[in-house]
Design a protein around this motif. Structure first.
Motif, PDB file in Angstrom:
ATOM      1  N   GLU A  15       0.904  -1.137  -0.024  1.00  0.00           N
ATOM      2  CA  GLU A  15      -0.021  -0.011  -0.028  1.00  0.00           C
ATOM      3  C   GLU A  15       0.873   1.343   0.086  1.00  0.00           C
ATOM      4  O   GLU A  15       0.387   2.186  -0.324  1.00  0.00           O
ATOM      5  CB  GLU A  15      -0.865  -0.126   1.055  1.00  0.00           C
ATOM      6  N   GLY A  16       2.302   1.133   0.290  1.00  0.00           N
ATOM      7  CA  GLY A  16       3.190   2.303   0.202  1.00  0.00           C
ATOM      8  C   GLY A  16       3.661   2.684  -1.227  1.00  0.00           C
ATOM      9  O   GLY A  16       3.903   3.771  -1.443  1.00  0.00           O
ATOM     10  N   CYS A  17       4.009   1.617  -1.866  1.00  0.00           N
ATOM     11  CA  CYS A  17       4.482   1.997  -3.312  1.00  0.00           C
ATOM     12  C   CYS A  17       3.943   0.931  -4.442  1.00  0.00           C
ATOM     13  O   CYS A  17       4.498   1.023  -5.463  1.00  0.00           O
ATOM     14  CB  CYS A  17       5.948   1.884  -3.169  1.00  0.00           C
ATOM     15  N   ALA A  18       3.144   0.037  -4.233  1.00  0.00           N
ATOM     16  CA  ALA A  18       2.221  -0.713  -5.050  1.00  0.00           C
ATOM     17  C   ALA A  18       3.263  -1.754  -5.635  1.00  0.00           C
ATOM     18  O   ALA A  18       3.208  -2.172  -6.713  1.00  0.00           O
ATOM     19  CB  ALA A  18       1.794   0.105  -6.137  1.00  0.00           C
ATOM     20  N   VAL A  19       4.378  -2.294  -5.027  1.00  0.00           N
ATOM     21  CA  VAL A  19       5.052  -3.395  -5.348  1.00  0.00           C
ATOM     22  C   VAL A  19       4.418  -4.565  -5.077  1.00  0.00           C
ATOM     23  O   VAL A  19       3.446  -4.801  -4.027  1.00  0.00           O
ATOM     24  CB  VAL A  19       6.617  -3.207  -5.120  1.00  0.00           C
ATOM     25  N   SER A  20       5.002  -5.861  -5.548  1.00  0.00           N
ATOM     26  CA  SER A  20       4.342  -7.037  -5.169  1.00  0.00           C
ATOM     27  C   SER A  20       5.049  -7.759  -3.958  1.00  0.00           C
ATOM     28  O   SER A  20       5.946  -7.240  -3.691  1.00  0.00           O
ATOM     29  CB  SER A  20       4.684  -8.093  -6.071  1.00  0.00           C
ATOM     30  N   LYS A  21       4.441  -9.129  -3.603  1.00  0.00           N
ATOM     31  CA  LYS A  21       4.840  -9.372  -2.243  1.00  0.00           C
ATOM     32  C   LYS A  21       6.337  -9.988  -2.513  1.00  0.00           C
ATOM     33  O   LYS A  21       7.085 -10.041  -1.470  1.00  0.00           O
ATOM     34  CB  LYS A  21       4.145 -10.616  -2.157  1.00  0.00           C
ATOM     35  N   THR A  22       6.771 -10.058  -3.755  1.00  0.00           N
ATOM     36  CA  THR A  22       8.353 -10.455  -3.966  1.00  0.00           C
ATOM     37  C   THR A  22       9.313  -9.480  -3.375  1.00  0.00           C
ATOM     38  O   THR A  22      10.263  -9.767  -3.092  1.00  0.00           O
ATOM     39  CB  THR A  22       8.631 -10.961  -5.304  1.00  0.00           C
ATOM     40  N   ASP A  23       8.722  -8.359  -3.331  1.00  0.00           N
ATOM     41  CA  ASP A  23       9.721  -7.178  -2.828  1.00  0.00           C
ATOM     42  C   ASP A  23       9.633  -7.092  -1.219  1.00  0.00           C
ATOM     43  O   ASP A  23       9.967  -5.971  -0.721  1.00  0.00           O
ATOM     44  CB  ASP A  23       9.242  -6.129  -3.584  1.00  0.00           C
ATOM     45  N   PHE A  24       9.245  -7.956  -0.427  1.00  0.00           N
ATOM     46  CA  PHE A  24       9.305  -7.922   0.903  1.00  0.00           C
ATOM     47  C   PHE A  24      10.155  -8.690   1.387  1.00  0.00           C
ATOM     48  O   PHE A  24      10.188  -9.912   0.798  1.00  0.00           O
ATOM     49  CB  PHE A  24       7.916  -8.134   1.429  1.00  0.00           C
ATOM     50  N   GLU A  25      10.606  -8.684   2.252  1.00  0.00           N
ATOM     51  CA  GLU A  25      11.546  -9.450   3.429  1.00  0.00           C
ATOM     52  C   GLU A  25      11.178  -9.722   4.578  1.00  0.00           C
ATOM     53  O   GLU A  25      10.672  -8.611   5.409  1.00  0.00           O
ATOM     54  CB  GLU A  25      13.139  -8.843   3.088  1.00  0.00           C
ATOM     55  N   LEU A  26      11.567 -10.729   5.080  1.00  0.00           N
ATOM     56  CA  LEU A  26      11.296 -11.007   6.728  1.00  0.00           C
ATOM     57  C   LEU A  26      12.088 -10.159   7.514  1.00  0.00           C
ATOM     58  O   LEU A  26      13.175 -10.007   7.363  1.00  0.00           O
ATOM     59  CB  LEU A  26      11.403 -12.320   7.128  1.00  0.00           C
ATOM     60  N   GLN A  27      11.307  -9.370   8.529  1.00  0.00           N
ATOM     61  CA  GLN A  27      12.204  -8.501   9.395  1.00  0.00           C
ATOM     62  C   GLN A  27      12.554  -9.378  10.374  1.00  0.00           C
ATOM     63  O   GLN A  27      11.633  -9.962  11.274  1.00  0.00           O
ATOM     64  CB  GLN A  27      11.138  -7.390   9.658  1.00  0.00           C
ATOM     65  N   ASN A  28      13.953  -9.305  10.757  1.00  0.00           N
ATOM     66  CA  ASN A  28      14.414 -10.015  11.884  1.00  0.00           C
ATOM     67  C   ASN A  28      14.918  -8.982  12.916  1.00  0.00           C
ATOM     68  O   ASN A  28      15.368  -7.925  12.783  1.00  0.00           O
ATOM     69  CB  ASN A  28      15.835 -10.831  11.662  1.00  0.00           C
ATOM     70  N   PHE A  29      14.509  -9.404  14.279  1.00  0.00           N
ATOM     71  CA  PHE A  29      14.713  -8.557  15.385  1.00  0.00           C
ATOM     72  C   PHE A  29      15.728  -8.871  16.273  1.00  0.00           C
ATOM     73  O   PHE A  29      16.160  -9.898  16.281  1.00  0.00           O
ATOM     74  CB  PHE A  29      13.533  -8.261  16.232  1.00  0.00           C
TER      75      PHE A  29
END
Length: 54
Positions: free
Chosen positions: A40-54
């Motif tokens: 919803e921020g920039c309209a890219v697909s799921k493939t442009d997301f990475e798991l966030q590690n804390f």
């Protein structure tokens, strides 16, 4: 539950929160988010997301 961050704009998808505004219920695992869902921020697909590690 995990969070995933968009590598383009930094938008965070939190599995605990889901994306109710776009029909994704709270508690929806990333694997269960439809492949045609877009950031919803920039309209890219799921493939442009990475798991966030804390």
């Amino acid at each position: 539950m995990n969070t995933y961050v968009c590598v383009v704009c930094g938008h965070v998808y939190d599995e605990a929160a889901g994306d109710p505004a776009h029909g994704i219920a709270p508690g929806t695992r990333w694997a269960d988010v439809p492949e045609d869902w877009i950031c919803e921020g920039c309209a890219v697909s799921k493939t442009d997301f990475e798991l966030q590690n804390f």
